[in-house]
Design a protein around this motif. Structure first.
Motif, mmCIF file in Angstrom:
data_model
loop_
_atom_site.group_PDB
_atom_site.id
_atom_site.type_symbol
_atom_site.label_atom_id
_atom_site.label_comp_id
_atom_site.label_asym_id
_atom_site.label_seq_id
_atom_site.Cartn_x
_atom_site.Cartn_y
_atom_site.Cartn_z
ATOM 1 N N UNK A 1 0.841 -1.201 0.000
ATOM 2 C CA UNK A 1 0.000 0.000 0.000
ATOM 3 C C UNK A 1 0.878 1.254 0.000
ATOM 4 N N UNK A 2 0.491 2.218 -0.822
ATOM 5 C CA UNK A 2 1.214 3.488 -0.873
ATOM 6 C C UNK A 2 0.768 4.379 0.279
ATOM 7 N N UNK A 3 1.690 5.197 0.784
ATOM 8 C CA UNK A 3 1.364 6.056 1.923
ATOM 9 C C UNK A 3 0.699 7.367 1.514
ATOM 10 N N UNK A 4 0.950 7.841 0.296
ATOM 11 C CA UNK A 4 0.324 9.053 -0.236
ATOM 12 C C UNK A 4 0.569 10.292 0.621
ATOM 13 N N UNK A 5 1.658 10.291 1.376
ATOM 14 C CA UNK A 5 2.033 11.458 2.171
ATOM 15 C C UNK A 5 1.057 11.815 3.264
ATOM 16 N N UNK A 6 0.387 10.830 3.849
ATOM 17 C CA UNK A 6 -0.616 11.081 4.879
ATOM 18 C C UNK A 6 -0.477 10.085 6.014
ATOM 19 N N UNK A 7 -1.073 10.428 7.158
ATOM 20 C CA UNK A 7 -1.135 9.463 8.250
ATOM 21 C C UNK A 7 -2.147 8.381 7.857
ATOM 22 N N UNK A 8 -2.077 7.239 8.510
ATOM 23 C CA UNK A 8 -2.940 6.119 8.113
ATOM 24 C C UNK A 8 -4.426 6.454 8.270
ATOM 25 N N UNK A 9 -4.794 7.161 9.340
ATOM 26 C CA UNK A 9 -6.206 7.534 9.531
ATOM 27 C C UNK A 9 -6.701 8.416 8.393
ATOM 28 N N UNK B 1 -5.379 8.781 5.423
ATOM 29 C CA UNK B 1 -5.320 8.041 4.155
ATOM 30 C C UNK B 1 -6.539 7.123 4.008
ATOM 31 N N UNK B 2 -6.877 6.396 5.076
ATOM 32 C CA UNK B 2 -8.037 5.506 5.017
ATOM 33 C C UNK B 2 -9.335 6.279 4.805
ATOM 34 N N UNK B 3 -9.469 7.422 5.471
ATOM 35 C CA UNK B 3 -10.663 8.252 5.305
ATOM 36 C C UNK B 3 -10.772 8.754 3.868
ATOM 37 N N UNK B 4 -9.636 9.189 3.304
ATOM 38 C CA UNK B 4 -9.629 9.681 1.926
ATOM 39 C C UNK B 4 -10.007 8.572 0.947
ATOM 40 N N UNK B 5 -9.446 7.380 1.123
ATOM 41 C CA UNK B 5 -9.747 6.269 0.219
ATOM 42 C C UNK B 5 -11.211 5.855 0.317
ATOM 43 N N UNK B 6 -11.744 5.806 1.541
ATOM 44 C CA UNK B 6 -13.160 5.462 1.711
ATOM 45 C C UNK B 6 -14.045 6.484 1.000
ATOM 46 N N UNK B 7 -13.714 7.759 1.161
ATOM 47 C CA UNK B 7 -14.502 8.822 0.523
ATOM 48 C C UNK B 7 -14.425 8.720 -0.993
ATOM 49 N N UNK C 1 -4.646 3.245 -5.997
ATOM 50 C CA UNK C 1 -5.058 2.815 -4.666
ATOM 51 C C UNK C 1 -6.574 2.631 -4.594
ATOM 52 N N UNK C 2 -7.301 3.597 -5.186
ATOM 53 C CA UNK C 2 -8.766 3.526 -5.187
ATOM 54 C C UNK C 2 -9.221 2.279 -5.949
ATOM 55 N N UNK C 3 -8.527 1.960 -7.040
ATOM 56 C CA UNK C 3 -8.901 0.795 -7.846
ATOM 57 C C UNK C 3 -8.895 -0.481 -7.005
#
Length: 110
Positions: free
Chosen positions: A1-9, A11-17, A37-39
């Motif tokens: 999994x890529x980190x995308x320059x964010x904290x895990x919380x 990053x997970x919120x962004x991906x869910x959205x 990542x979204x894919x």
């Protein structure tokens, strides 16, 4: 999994959205790395939506942020791809973003 320059919380919120928005509207324009990542998560959600058991449905409802969109994944999107074994999304590169020259892409449901 890529980190995308964010904290895990974050990053997970962004991906869910983003996954929720993808299922709601059919496509998203974003950076290539985010699209990849979204894919992976979107494909997992469609696969869960195809299954008929309660556990899979609960997993979809737990991940997708809007209840109406989760219902759509289970009732419409899952059965639509019942005969397909993977490859529910397509990523089309659209070139560089004007501000920071980030590689942009459109991710859409096939």
């Amino acid at each position: 999994m890529r980190k995308l320059g964010r904290t895990s919380d974050s990053r997970n919120a962004m991906l869910r959205a983003m996954v929720t928005y993808l299922f709601e509207n059919g496509k998203i324009e974003t950076t290539v790395t985010r699209a990849k990542e979204v894919r992976s998560m979107a494909e997992k959600m469609v696969t869960l939506g195809k299954e008929e058991d309660l556990h899979s449905k609960r997993q979809v409802f737990a991940y997708i942020t809007k209840e109406t969109v989760a219902k759509k994944v289970i009732d419409e999107i899952g059965p639509k791809y019942a005969d397909r074994s993977g490859g529910y999304t397509r990523i089309i590169r659209t070139g560089a973003r004007r501000g920071d020259a980030a590689e942009m892409a459109i991710i859409e449901l096939v």
